[in-house]
Design an enzyme around this catalytic site. Structure first.
Site, PDB file in Angstrom:
ATOM      1  N   HIS A  39      -0.474  -3.800  -6.525  1.00 56.73           N
ATOM      2  CA  HIS A  39       0.571  -4.019  -5.511  1.00 56.73           C
ATOM      3  C   HIS A  39       0.588  -5.470  -5.051  1.00 56.73           C
ATOM      4  O   HIS A  39       0.624  -5.767  -3.872  1.00 56.73           O
ATOM      5  CB  HIS A  39       0.411  -3.067  -4.329  1.00 56.73           C
ATOM      6  CG  HIS A  39       1.672  -2.931  -3.519  1.00 56.73           C
ATOM      7  ND1 HIS A  39       1.868  -1.921  -2.634  1.00 56.73           N
ATOM      8  CD2 HIS A  39       2.797  -3.695  -3.468  1.00 56.73           C
ATOM      9  CE1 HIS A  39       3.056  -2.045  -2.056  1.00 56.73           C
ATOM     10  NE2 HIS A  39       3.623  -3.120  -2.549  1.00 56.73           N
ATOM     11  N   CYS A  80      -2.469  -0.306   2.809  1.00 56.27           N
ATOM     12  CA  CYS A  80      -3.119  -0.569   1.525  1.00 56.27           C
ATOM     13  C   CYS A  80      -2.970  -2.000   1.010  1.00 56.27           C
ATOM     14  O   CYS A  80      -3.941  -2.577   0.533  1.00 56.27           O
ATOM     15  CB  CYS A  80      -2.661   0.434   0.480  1.00 56.27           C
ATOM     16  SG  CYS A  80      -0.889   0.442   0.158  1.00 56.27           S
TER      17      CYS A  80
END
Length: 191
Positions: free
Chosen positions: A100, A49
């Site tokens: 993130h 991801c």
């Protein structure tokens, strides 16, 4: 033109009502999709991801930005993001929710955040999560975190949604005609 970008990790586009899924019902997303541009032929540039997300935001392949794993730290000086380009074009560029981003730069070219990642995901060092046996789940799988009911990620996503709706309502009520980009990152259905 204002831009609202909704990003849900690991959410296959075919698992929505507007794409004809026989079971999944997503009436709100379906209505939004009817009034929006959708990425019907998009694909993921990387199976992990963080590199995939950085690839999407910079418009470069993961190998071009040296993003190989969950510890990837984007070099905002070398590789600009949508935030950089749209800020230069006069947009207010806003992050809300899951990105993130590792390292000390929590904006990567965006002007500000409404909500950052969950605290345990904010890694200033860029080190990946610990993978020692005592840090693992019993099955080393996220499956135990899935399912209906109240969960930290569900509450987080609800907060992202509420903050984004508040932001959009404020923009609708304001006489400000300056364009904006609102990037909303959701945790689910990541696990």
């Amino acid at each position: 033109m204002n831009i609202v970008f909704l990003f849900s990790d690991e959410h296959a586009g075919t698992v929505m009502g507007n794409s004809g899924h026989p079971v999944v019902q997503t009436p709100h997303l379906d209505r939004l999709a009817e009034q929006s541009y959708t990425f019907d032929n998009a694909y993921c540039n990387y199976p992990i991801c963080t590199p995939s997300r950085l690839s999407m935001l910079t418009g470069r392949y993961p190998h071009q930005i040296e993003a190989w794993d969950l510890a990837a730290i984007a070099d905002g000086q070398q590789h600009q993001t949508w935030g950089d380009y749209l800020t230069e074009a006069g947009y207010e560029t806003v992050l809300c929710g899951r990105t993130h981003f590792n390292g000390s730069d929590r904006l990567l070219g965006f002007s500000h955040r409404l909500l950052d990642d969950l605290p345990r995901w904010c890694r200033s060092t860029g080190r990946p999560p610990r993978r020692t046996p005592d840090e693992r789940r019993g099955s080393n799988s996220h499956v135990t975190e899935c399912g209906p009911g109240d969960h930290e990620h569900t509450r987080y996503d609800r907060n992202v949604t509420n903050l984004a709706v508040d932001f959009l309502n404020q923009k609708a009520d304001a006489s400000d005609d300056n364009p904006f980009l609102l990037y909303c990152g959701f945790m689910n259905p990541h696990y």
